[in-house]
Design a protein around this motif. Sequence first.
Motif, PDB file in Angstrom:
ATOM      1  N   PRO A   1       0.761  -1.220   0.006  1.00 55.81           N
ATOM      2  CA  PRO A   1      -0.077   0.128   0.060  1.00 55.81           C
ATOM      3  C   PRO A   1       0.924   1.311  -0.070  1.00 55.81           C
ATOM      4  O   PRO A   1       2.011   1.221   0.700  1.00 55.81           O
ATOM      5  N   ASP A   2       0.503   2.299  -0.795  1.00 58.28           N
ATOM      6  CA  ASP A   2       1.066   3.440  -0.985  1.00 58.28           C
ATOM      7  C   ASP A   2       0.999   4.478   0.360  1.00 58.28           C
ATOM      8  O   ASP A   2       1.955   5.154   0.713  1.00 58.28           O
ATOM      9  N   THR A   3      -0.063   4.231   0.973  1.00 60.37           N
ATOM     10  CA  THR A   3      -0.320   5.164   2.322  1.00 60.37           C
ATOM     11  C   THR A   3      -1.059   4.143   3.100  1.00 60.37           C
ATOM     12  O   THR A   3      -1.595   3.376   2.873  1.00 60.37           O
ATOM     13  N   GLY A   4      -0.772   4.568   4.600  1.00 62.64           N
ATOM     14  CA  GLY A   4      -1.630   4.079   5.746  1.00 62.64           C
ATOM     15  C   GLY A   4      -1.005   2.856   6.180  1.00 62.64           C
ATOM     16  O   GLY A   4      -0.075   2.332   5.591  1.00 62.64           O
ATOM     17  N   GLY A   5      -1.575   2.250   7.287  1.00 62.98           N
ATOM     18  CA  GLY A   5      -1.045   1.145   7.906  1.00 62.98           C
ATOM     19  C   GLY A   5      -1.120  -0.088   7.184  1.00 62.98           C
ATOM     20  O   GLY A   5      -2.277  -0.191   6.442  1.00 62.98           O
ATOM     21  N   PHE A   6      -0.343  -1.079   7.457  1.00 60.09           N
ATOM     22  CA  PHE A   6      -0.351  -2.512   6.535  1.00 60.09           C
ATOM     23  C   PHE A   6       0.545  -3.405   7.352  1.00 60.09           C
ATOM     24  O   PHE A   6       1.207  -3.272   8.266  1.00 60.09           O
ATOM     25  N   ILE A   7       0.068  -4.858   7.306  1.00 56.15           N
ATOM     26  CA  ILE A   7       0.523  -5.790   8.024  1.00 56.15           C
ATOM     27  C   ILE A   7       1.240  -6.898   7.069  1.00 56.15           C
ATOM     28  O   ILE A   7       0.341  -7.352   6.199  1.00 56.15           O
ATOM     29  N   VAL A   8       2.477  -6.843   7.099  1.00 57.55           N
ATOM     30  CA  VAL A   8       3.037  -8.107   6.278  1.00 57.55           C
ATOM     31  C   VAL A   8       3.093  -9.371   7.126  1.00 57.55           C
ATOM     32  O   VAL A   8       3.488  -9.520   8.390  1.00 57.55           O
TER      33      VAL A   8
ATOM     34  N   ILE B   1       4.923  -9.814  10.786  1.00 56.09           N
ATOM     35  CA  ILE B   1       4.508 -10.858  11.536  1.00 56.09           C
ATOM     36  C   ILE B   1       4.894 -12.218  10.883  1.00 56.09           C
ATOM     37  O   ILE B   1       4.494 -12.328   9.672  1.00 56.09           O
ATOM     38  N   TYR B   2       5.354 -13.052  11.707  1.00 59.98           N
ATOM     39  CA  TYR B   2       5.568 -14.425  11.200  1.00 59.98           C
ATOM     40  C   TYR B   2       4.476 -15.581  11.872  1.00 59.98           C
ATOM     41  O   TYR B   2       4.251 -15.699  12.869  1.00 59.98           O
TER      42      TYR B   2
ATOM     43  N   PRO C   1       0.591 -10.650   2.140  1.00 60.86           N
ATOM     44  CA  PRO C   1       1.286 -11.814   2.347  1.00 60.86           C
ATOM     45  C   PRO C   1       2.659 -11.946   1.428  1.00 60.86           C
ATOM     46  O   PRO C   1       2.683 -11.268   0.553  1.00 60.86           O
ATOM     47  N   VAL C   2       3.702 -12.652   2.093  1.00 61.97           N
ATOM     48  CA  VAL C   2       4.699 -12.757   1.555  1.00 61.97           C
ATOM     49  C   VAL C   2       5.378 -14.105   1.599  1.00 61.97           C
ATOM     50  O   VAL C   2       5.111 -15.005   2.504  1.00 61.97           O
ATOM     51  N   GLY C   3       5.784 -14.761   0.380  1.00 59.69           N
ATOM     52  CA  GLY C   3       6.384 -16.245   0.245  1.00 59.69           C
ATOM     53  C   GLY C   3       7.913 -15.940  -0.119  1.00 59.69           C
ATOM     54  O   GLY C   3       8.251 -15.511  -1.102  1.00 59.69           O
ATOM     55  N   LEU C   4       8.754 -16.331   1.130  1.00 58.39           N
ATOM     56  CA  LEU C   4      10.231 -16.473   0.684  1.00 58.39           C
ATOM     57  C   LEU C   4      10.892 -17.889   0.188  1.00 58.39           C
ATOM     58  O   LEU C   4      10.231 -18.556   0.887  1.00 58.39           O
TER      59      LEU C   4
END
Length: 236
Positions: A42-49, A128-129, A160-163
């Motif tokens: 997101p360009d602005t505002g809070g977000f959670i990875v 967070i994990y 969501p992130v996939g490593l």
Amino acid sequence: MSTTPEAQESQRVATNDAVRKTFEIAVKLSCRPVITGLENTPDTGGFIVASNHLSFLDSVLIQALFPRTVSFFAKAEYFNQTGVKGRAMKLFFESVGSVPVERQRQSASVEALFELGAIAEAGHGVGIYPEGTRSRDGRLYRGKNGVGWLAVATGLPIVPVGLRGTEALQKPDSRMIRPTKFEMHVGEPLQFEKLGRKHPLPARRAATEAIMDSIAALSGQERVEKYNAPPAEDHG
């Protein structure tokens, strides 16, 4: 000559940005990572990875490579060591957005979740994990409900992130870092209805499962329908 608080804050932000950019360049040159989906941030505002977890280095890699600062918890001892090395370590972890936390506190504790939620609701990114600790066998374990709590308590987008392959950068129980290629895939944000801090458990669990499905699709990992137990001396 004294400086104003505004000037000091501007200098702090500039220093942090410079440290993050330097580390980003170093990672890209030494590891040649495959990175997709950063435009989903997101360009602005809070977000959670919400990411899978394979290596001690996962947090700083996400923090260095994301286009916006992402705050992860890091052990408090990284911030209070003495000497030149200690000051450099503190500067680095502060610059990439790490938040000091005492070793005995668990990142999935209620107090810690409240702190992450407050940071995100103030307009910042947090990480967070959902598995709670690193996967030692490369499989994706069942997500704990902390990420679901954040999702429905704040109503903020979950990224969501996939490593893939980060475990090869630093073997478990080793201090040696070996530059090697890895992948980071960022998915489209997931949005859940904001129900506030007091919400029904089924809503939290459903959000957690949806988030884990997205992470699995990005990481390509084999899934395990049980929680991952940390070893006696886990470092991240």
